[in-house]
Design a protein around this motif. Sequence first.
Motif, short mmCIF file in Angstrom:
data_model
loop_
_atom_site.label_atom_id
_atom_site.label_comp_id
_atom_site.label_asym_id
_atom_site.label_seq_id
_atom_site.Cartn_x
_atom_site.Cartn_y
_atom_site.Cartn_z
N TYR A 1 0.82 -1.21 0.00
CA TYR A 1 0.00 0.00 0.00
C TYR A 1 0.85 1.26 0.00
CZ TYR A 1 -4.26 -2.70 0.83
OH TYR A 1 -5.32 -3.56 0.69
N TYR B 1 -2.69 3.60 -4.05
CA TYR B 1 -3.25 3.33 -2.72
C TYR B 1 -2.98 4.47 -1.73
CZ TYR B 1 -3.98 -1.51 -4.24
OH TYR B 1 -4.39 -2.64 -4.91
N VAL C 1 -5.37 5.21 0.99
CA VAL C 1 -5.52 4.22 2.06
C VAL C 1 -4.58 4.53 3.21
CG1 VAL C 1 -5.33 1.76 2.61
CG2 VAL C 1 -6.17 2.46 0.37
N VAL D 1 -9.53 1.32 -0.80
CA VAL D 1 -8.91 0.08 -1.28
C VAL D 1 -9.62 -0.43 -2.52
CG1 VAL D 1 -8.65 -2.37 -0.74
CG2 VAL D 1 -7.89 -0.67 0.90
N ALA E 1 -9.13 1.83 -5.61
CA ALA E 1 -7.78 1.71 -6.17
C ALA E 1 -7.61 0.46 -7.02
CB ALA E 1 -6.75 1.73 -5.04
N TYR F 1 -8.10 -2.92 -5.87
CA TYR F 1 -7.62 -4.13 -5.21
C TYR F 1 -8.48 -5.34 -5.57
CZ TYR F 1 -5.85 -7.26 -1.60
OH TYR F 1 -5.28 -8.33 -0.96
#
Length: 381
Positions: free
Chosen positions: A99, A105, A108, A121, A124, A126
């Motif tokens: 991260y 990220y 985050v 998250v 982005a 994930y």
Amino acid sequence: MAAADFIKKLAPGAQKVYKKYNVLASLVIAQGCLESGFGSSGLSKQANNLFGIKGTYNGKYVLMWTSEQDKKGNVTRIQAKFRKYPSYAESLADLGSLYTRLSRYKAVVGEKDYKKATAAVSKAGYATDIHYPSKLNSIIEKYNLTKYDGEIVPDVPDVPEEPSEPETPTKPTYPSKEYDGKDMPLNQHLPSDVDFPQLHVSSKDGKDVIEITGVSVDFTADPTGKKSFSFTLPRTQENATEFELLVVDNILYLDEKKYNHQKYYITNVSLHQENGVLTKTVTAAHIFSVLLINNRIEKTVSKKLGIKEALDIALKGTDFKYVIHAKAGEIPSAEQENFGEKNSIELMDEIIEDYGIELDVDNYKIHVYKKMGQVIDFVLD
């Protein structure tokens, strides 16, 4: 493992991640729970890999089957390397490091509101699941994980570590895998009569065994013992049952020209539809390749090894046994340096190269030759 016990096991490492990388411990724990099925996934059990991160960790990895989907929706099963960690702590720390390394990220890192963190998250990229944030929020709220965001112990070390019991040095032992005349049992529902090239499909539990007819098998084999084949089957009213059994990880039995009832795992199935006809193109790999690639030899040996010693090491922990078809001394010993710390199929490939041998595989029996004889078709003029 109970969910509460699993969370307690993750909490110390997650708090260390929060201290070092400024990523909420509640978020990290929730992701660990969701991605690993609370520690029940094969990857978390075999490699302490909670988040499915691919690659290697300090040179360590495990090979696992994974599904890849192309733009047309075709799903292919492949073997991929996944990082193998000494403990959960390193897996958690690796996520925190990820991260902070990747700019996408940045929202985050430093976020103190867990709902905003889970949304960041997901945004982005994930996970592709649109419900990913709500699933994480549900776990955080159900198990009151936010309490771990406010209990950072001041003297927590920066490098996550988990105490482990000291290993007692032991001299590795490698029991003989030489063929003893006992064959591994196959599916008891297979027919006793064989006729090349009969083909049967079986469910994983072995209860359903059905013959497949009307297909042309494209078969490949090489002197390393690896064998595979593929075929295409259109769906009809008559073959509906066997057509449905043709799915990844189910089993195919092929009566080859030389060996009967050879066991293969279905590794890839592609669906096609044209002019109202649905067809499946199936690819299968022999158990020699599939099972050995998932068996890892952890310890290494550095010394001169005879062919039998090398095979005993490479096949340790498997059901495979070997038969040497060579005169005494025909296959010379070879110096080995750090022989091990790989999966069994990689070690078998090393043995083939180092000892100059060729393999022919009959299910769980590996025939070892210095040089296999070949039958050549020719026409007399």
